[in-house]
Each structure stands twice: as C-alpha cells, then as structure tokens.
Design a protein around this motif. Structure first.
Motif, PDB file in Angstrom:
ATOM      1  N   LYS A   1       0.839  -1.197   0.000  1.00 61.67           N
ATOM      2  CA  LYS A   1       0.000   0.000   0.000  1.00 61.67           C
ATOM      3  C   LYS A   1       0.875   1.248   0.000  1.00 61.67           C
ATOM      4  O   LYS A   1       0.629   2.198  -0.760  1.00 61.67           O
ATOM      5  N   ALA A   2       1.906   1.258   0.829  1.00 61.74           N
ATOM      6  CA  ALA A   2       2.820   2.399   0.877  1.00 61.74           C
ATOM      7  C   ALA A   2       3.576   2.562  -0.441  1.00 61.74           C
ATOM      8  O   ALA A   2       3.796   3.686  -0.911  1.00 61.74           O
ATOM      9  N   PHE A   3       3.962   1.424  -1.043  1.00 58.55           N
ATOM     10  CA  PHE A   3       4.639   1.461  -2.339  1.00 58.55           C
ATOM     11  C   PHE A   3       3.722   2.091  -3.393  1.00 58.55           C
ATOM     12  O   PHE A   3       4.151   2.979  -4.148  1.00 58.55           O
TER      13      PHE A   3
ATOM     14  N   ILE B   1       7.378   5.110  -0.280  1.00 60.05           N
ATOM     15  CA  ILE B   1       8.696   4.488  -0.096  1.00 60.05           C
ATOM     16  C   ILE B   1       9.665   5.003  -1.147  1.00 60.05           C
ATOM     17  O   ILE B   1      10.773   5.431  -0.838  1.00 60.05           O
ATOM     18  N   VAL B   2       9.271   4.916  -2.396  1.00 58.88           N
ATOM     19  CA  VAL B   2      10.054   5.493  -3.483  1.00 58.88           C
ATOM     20  C   VAL B   2       9.191   6.538  -4.185  1.00 58.88           C
ATOM     21  O   VAL B   2       7.970   6.568  -4.021  1.00 58.88           O
ATOM     22  N   THR B   3       9.826   7.393  -4.962  1.00 53.00           N
ATOM     23  CA  THR B   3       9.097   8.432  -5.666  1.00 53.00           C
ATOM     24  C   THR B   3       8.199   7.826  -6.750  1.00 53.00           C
ATOM     25  O   THR B   3       8.414   6.688  -7.187  1.00 53.00           O
ATOM     26  N   LYS B   4       7.217   8.583  -7.176  1.00 57.27           N
ATOM     27  CA  LYS B   4       6.324   8.123  -8.245  1.00 57.27           C
ATOM     28  C   LYS B   4       7.123   7.811  -9.508  1.00 57.27           C
ATOM     29  O   LYS B   4       6.866   6.816 -10.189  1.00 57.27           O
ATOM     30  N   GLU B   5       8.093   8.647  -9.808  1.00 54.42           N
ATOM     31  CA  GLU B   5       8.931   8.433 -10.996  1.00 54.42           C
ATOM     32  C   GLU B   5       9.631   7.075 -10.928  1.00 54.42           C
ATOM     33  O   GLU B   5       9.640   6.314 -11.896  1.00 54.42           O
ATOM     34  N   THR B   6      10.201   6.759  -9.774  1.00 53.13           N
ATOM     35  CA  THR B   6      10.900   5.491  -9.603  1.00 53.13           C
ATOM     36  C   THR B   6       9.929   4.322  -9.650  1.00 53.13           C
ATOM     37  O   THR B   6      10.212   3.291 -10.273  1.00 53.13           O
ATOM     38  N   ARG B   7       8.778   4.470  -9.000  1.00 57.08           N
ATOM     39  CA  ARG B   7       7.776   3.391  -9.024  1.00 57.08           C
ATOM     40  C   ARG B   7       7.347   3.077 -10.461  1.00 57.08           C
ATOM     41  O   ARG B   7       7.233   1.901 -10.848  1.00 57.08           O
ATOM     42  N   LEU B   8       7.124   4.096 -11.245  1.00 49.38           N
ATOM     43  CA  LEU B   8       6.696   3.873 -12.633  1.00 49.38           C
ATOM     44  C   LEU B   8       7.814   3.243 -13.458  1.00 49.38           C
ATOM     45  O   LEU B   8       7.553   2.404 -14.325  1.00 49.38           O
TER      46      LEU B   8
ATOM     47  N   GLU C   1       6.855 -12.393 -19.352  1.00 52.77           N
ATOM     48  CA  GLU C   1       7.440 -13.467 -18.550  1.00 52.77           C
ATOM     49  C   GLU C   1       6.924 -14.820 -19.025  1.00 52.77           C
ATOM     50  O   GLU C   1       7.676 -15.689 -19.438  1.00 52.77           O
ATOM     51  N   THR C   2       5.626 -14.999 -18.954  1.00 56.59           N
ATOM     52  CA  THR C   2       4.984 -16.220 -19.417  1.00 56.59           C
ATOM     53  C   THR C   2       3.518 -15.889 -19.662  1.00 56.59           C
ATOM     54  O   THR C   2       3.101 -14.738 -19.515  1.00 56.59           O
ATOM     55  N   LYS C   3       2.709 -16.867 -20.015  1.00 53.31           N
ATOM     56  CA  LYS C   3       1.313 -16.609 -20.342  1.00 53.31           C
ATOM     57  C   LYS C   3       0.591 -15.893 -19.202  1.00 53.31           C
ATOM     58  O   LYS C   3       0.512 -16.401 -18.094  1.00 53.31           O
ATOM     59  N   GLY C   4       0.088 -14.690 -19.496  1.00 54.80           N
ATOM     60  CA  GLY C   4      -0.674 -13.934 -18.515  1.00 54.80           C
ATOM     61  C   GLY C   4       0.172 -13.182 -17.510  1.00 54.80           C
ATOM     62  O   GLY C   4      -0.371 -12.505 -16.627  1.00 54.80           O
ATOM     63  N   MET C   5       1.512 -13.273 -17.615  1.00 53.31           N
ATOM     64  CA  MET C   5       2.375 -12.633 -16.633  1.00 53.31           C
ATOM     65  C   MET C   5       3.454 -11.786 -17.301  1.00 53.31           C
ATOM     66  O   MET C   5       4.038 -12.189 -18.295  1.00 53.31           O
ATOM     67  N   GLU C   6       3.676 -10.617 -16.724  1.00 55.50           N
ATOM     68  CA  GLU C   6       4.755  -9.732 -17.146  1.00 55.50           C
ATOM     69  C   GLU C   6       5.580  -9.362 -15.920  1.00 55.50           C
ATOM     70  O   GLU C   6       5.088  -9.397 -14.790  1.00 55.50           O
ATOM     71  N   TYR C   7       6.845  -9.007 -16.152  1.00 58.32           N
ATOM     72  CA  TYR C   7       7.732  -8.711 -15.036  1.00 58.32           C
ATOM     73  C   TYR C   7       8.374  -7.345 -15.189  1.00 58.32           C
ATOM     74  O   TYR C   7       8.799  -6.960 -16.274  1.00 58.32           O
ATOM     75  N   GLY C   8       8.416  -6.607 -14.069  1.00 56.68           N
ATOM     76  CA  GLY C   8       9.072  -5.309 -14.039  1.00 56.68           C
ATOM     77  C   GLY C   8      10.370  -5.408 -13.270  1.00 56.68           C
ATOM     78  O   GLY C   8      11.139  -6.341 -13.441  1.00 56.68           O
ATOM     79  N   PHE C   9      10.602  -4.471 -12.377  1.00 56.46           N
ATOM     80  CA  PHE C   9      11.793  -4.479 -11.533  1.00 56.46           C
ATOM     81  C   PHE C   9      11.415  -5.028 -10.168  1.00 56.46           C
ATOM     82  O   PHE C   9      11.019  -4.293  -9.271  1.00 56.46           O
ATOM     83  N   GLY C  10      11.478  -6.350 -10.030  1.00 53.89           N
ATOM     84  CA  GLY C  10      11.125  -6.982  -8.771  1.00 53.89           C
ATOM     85  C   GLY C  10       9.644  -7.002  -8.489  1.00 53.89           C
ATOM     86  O   GLY C  10       9.226  -7.208  -7.342  1.00 53.89           O
ATOM     87  N   ILE C  11       8.841  -6.793  -9.505  1.00 52.04           N
ATOM     88  CA  ILE C  11       7.395  -6.775  -9.351  1.00 52.04           C
ATOM     89  C   ILE C  11       6.748  -7.414 -10.573  1.00 52.04           C
ATOM     90  O   ILE C  11       7.267  -7.305 -11.682  1.00 52.04           O
ATOM     91  N   ARG C  12       5.652  -8.110 -10.350  1.00 54.64           N
ATOM     92  CA  ARG C  12       5.006  -8.887 -11.407  1.00 54.64           C
ATOM     93  C   ARG C  12       3.595  -8.362 -11.667  1.00 54.64           C
ATOM     94  O   ARG C  12       2.907  -7.917 -10.749  1.00 54.64           O
ATOM     95  N   LYS C  13       3.165  -8.419 -12.930  1.00 53.30           N
ATOM     96  CA  LYS C  13       1.789  -8.076 -13.288  1.00 53.30           C
ATOM     97  C   LYS C  13       1.116  -9.282 -13.910  1.00 53.30           C
ATOM     98  O   LYS C  13       1.665  -9.915 -14.812  1.00 53.30           O
ATOM     99  N   VAL C  14      -0.059  -9.614 -13.415  1.00 56.26           N
ATOM    100  CA  VAL C  14      -0.826 -10.756 -13.908  1.00 56.26           C
ATOM    101  C   VAL C  14      -2.112 -10.253 -14.552  1.00 56.26           C
ATOM    102  O   VAL C  14      -2.861  -9.484 -13.934  1.00 56.26           O
ATOM    103  N   SER C  15      -2.373 -10.669 -15.771  1.00 64.05           N
ATOM    104  CA  SER C  15      -3.641 -10.373 -16.447  1.00 64.05           C
ATOM    105  C   SER C  15      -4.527 -11.604 -16.325  1.00 64.05           C
ATOM    106  O   SER C  15      -4.224 -12.657 -16.889  1.00 64.05           O
TER     107      SER C  15
END
Length: 375
Positions: free
Chosen positions: A278-280, A285-292, A300-314
């Motif tokens: 929630k804080a992230f 914790i980090v600036t909006k610029e850094t978070r983005l 990454e694989t079917k339905g999954m993408e990877y950022g910098f230590g964070i994953r997005k699932v569709s």
C-alpha cells in the motif's frame, strides 16, 4: 420525507452488511477447501480494501497452532523489497538503474560472472538487467548444473546445517552453470541476480541487507513483525515462524535456507506485507517516478509480465476467461503471495506454506477476486 430517506439509507447499509458477510463466508469456504488437500497443512489469508470496507483475516492449521499474526516465509515476495531498496538508493542519488553492476561489486566477484560461447559479458550487466531477470545469468537454485551435480535447492536437504554466503552462491553459478543468453537478449527468472542486488545494496549503503530493510522499510512502515531469516529478528513479534514444507519435509528450521537471501529470505505477516505494498503504491517508499520505472514490463509467461522486482498478472490471459482484472505484486515458491488488484482496490496476501501449492495459491486469489467482483 425525512423518515423515508433514513429508512432507505438503513436498507442500503443493511444490504451492504449482508453483502460483506456473504463475501467473508464464501472466502472462508475457499480457504477451508484448500486445507482439505492432504499436502496442505496450514493457510494464512488476508483480504483488505479500505474503500470496500473489507478487512478479512484467516489462519487455519491441521497440526500446529497458527494465527493471523504468525510470521511466515515469504520466499520470492522478498524480491519486491530488494528491488524497492535499489529504488530507495536511486532516489538518494547513489545509483541508477542503468548503471553497470561492475561499479558496485568486487573484481573477483565480477570475473567470469557471465561467459557465454567464449565471450565474457560480465561488464555489460546493468542493475536493470538484474532487477528484471534479463541478465541471462543462471539460477543457482533450480537450473541444471554442467556436471549433473545437485543444484542448491537440492543441496538444502543434503546438508541442512550448511550456512551459505553470498560469495559461495555466486561462485557456485560460475563453476557449475552456464548463462542462457547475452544481457538484455531474453528473460530467465533467477535468484542469482537478487544475490548480486543485495550485495550492491550492502556495498552502496554500508549496511547489511537486513539492517537496510529495518532502517529504510520496516521501521518507517511499522513492519514490526518482519525480518530476514537467519540474519535478524522481528522488531516486535515473538511468535514462531509458520512451518512450511516441500512434500513431507519441513524446511522452516533449516540453516541451509541461508541460500535464500536477497531473493527470498524475508519472513513477514500479511499485515506487514499489505502495509508495504500500500505504501509502495502511494509513493511513500520510493518516488512516483521510480515506481513507474519499476513497472517497465517485459513478457514473462502466459498472462504474466515482469518489471523491476514486481510482477503483473492479467487474469483473462492467465485463466482464459473474460476479465479486465489485473494483479500487481509477487508470489513465492512456498505458495506465498502479495497482490493488489487496482480495478477492485483489493489487497490480498497470505500463504499455503507448501512448495507444491503455488498454483493452488494463484487459483485461490483468482477465485477471491471473482467473489468480490460479483457481489
């Protein structure tokens, strides 16, 4: 007219209360169903939404005493905090994502770190490559060794009392494994990168990783139940770690788990983890610029993408159903998870404490979202 308005308001409040009760009942049944699986011995679950008025906390165990306050092994959820620590150092102007890692690591560690087809790419590796699993480096945990000897995940049970150093883990990958591709030319999930990132954090900050987490994340966010396994203790939580298993083998107390560090050594609670995410999301914790920047997704694989230590699932691609819901967060090999669904404004965290239950944990999260969406 005034009485009619009040009556209407009371009806809506009652409907909302009944709806919340139904949601909680249905979610509790889902967790109970998971515990009917003979391989799953315990489960911890926390579903939270400030805007929806949901704060559901469940903890069940077939064998040991467990509560919602019980700290549990988060495994690769740790990567979010390691990556965020790099983001904190970036915001402090002590490094940049595109910096070559050779600036921050010793020559001996860098030597022959990435050699592919006779060419050395070690000095081409950037912090961003490590964060996003695009370095091409092998995974000391699960990749196959050159000589057929056990990788480190198998060695955990061979010598349970061994204490692994970061340098040993990196040397193991150099001697026993080969890179998969040149830096930036593919995707391969590997804990090796997060050992290197943890070393960078230590070298740049002058603090051990556990002390950096405590000073820059745990204390500011009041994460008083969180710590790095075998390295530190909670600020204020004396409860034992929830036991977790690989098949029938209990792993929670093994000293050899020291091999899981910057990429998976965090022990925490659902409250602490949700507070962190929630804080992230709120740029505390980090600036909006850094978070983005950290949400620079690669496939990454079917339905999954990877950022910098964070994953997005569709959800639609993952489950092959019609859905516009997404999850942003991370999961771990112990069936641990920390997710945020922006479309529903729901945080979900927990664990099934069983290595073989990672898929079940993902299905559980998707089913919870379905319940909330349809109420």
């Amino acid at each position: 007219m005034k009485q009619s308005t009040i009556l209407t308001l009371l009806i809506f409040i009652s409907m909302g209360a009944f709806g919340q009760q139904d949601i909680k009942k249905d979610i509790a049944l889902l967790l109970n169903a998971e515990l009917q699986n003979e391989n799953i011995k315990s489960g911890i679950l926390h579903v939270y939404s400030e805007t929806r008025g949901i704060d559901m906390q469940l903890a069940e165990s077939k064998e040991d005493s467990i509560s919602i306050l019980s700290p549990f092994y988060t495994a690769s959820v740790t990567k979010m905090l390691t990556a965020t620590s790099i983001g904190i150092l970036k915001d402090q102007k002590k490094l940049n994502f595109e910096d070559n890692i050779a600036q921050y690591l010793t020559d001996s560690l860098m030597s022959n770190l990435h050699v592919l087809n006779g060419k050395e790419y070690s000095n081409d590796l950037t912090i961003a490559h490590l964060l996003q699993h695009t370095s091409g480096l092998p995974d000391y945990f699960t990749d196959t060794t050159i000589d057929g000897s056990p990788n480190i995940i198998n060695q955990l049970l061979i010598d349970t009392s061994k204490s692994w150093s970061a340098q040993e883990m990196i040397e193991f990958t150099k001697q026993k494994m080969k890179p998969h591709f040149a830096p930036g030319k593919g995707y391969h999930y590997t804990d090796t990168e997060y050992v290197l990132l943890a070393l960078i954090i230590e070298n740049v900050s002058g603090l051990s990783l556990d002390k950096f987490f405590k000073q820059h994340i745990f204390q500011p966010l009041k994460m008083h139940s969180s710590y790095i396994n075998l390295k530190s203790s909670a600020i204020d939580n004396s409860l034992d770690i929830a036991k977790f298993y690989a098949s029938e083998y209990e792993l929670s107390s093994l000293k050899s788990l020291s091999a899981d560090w910057g990429g998976g050594g965090l022990v925490s609670t659902t409250q602490d983890l949700i507070g962190f995410l929630k804080a992230f999301n709120e740029d505390l914790i980090v600036t909006k610029e850094t978070r983005l920047e950290m949400q620079n997704w690669v496939n990454e694989t079917k339905g999954m993408e990877y950022g910098f230590g964070i994953r997005k699932v569709s959800i639609d691609k993952l489950t092959e159903t019609e859905s516009d819901l997404q999850l942003i967060g991370h999961s771990g090999s112990t069936a641990s998870f920390l997710w945020y669904c922006p479309q529903l404004d729901i945080y979900i965290s927990g664990t099934l404490n069983q290595l073989e239950a990672s898929k079940s944990a993902m299905i559980l999260v998707c089913e919870i979202l379905k319940i909330i969406e349809n109420k």
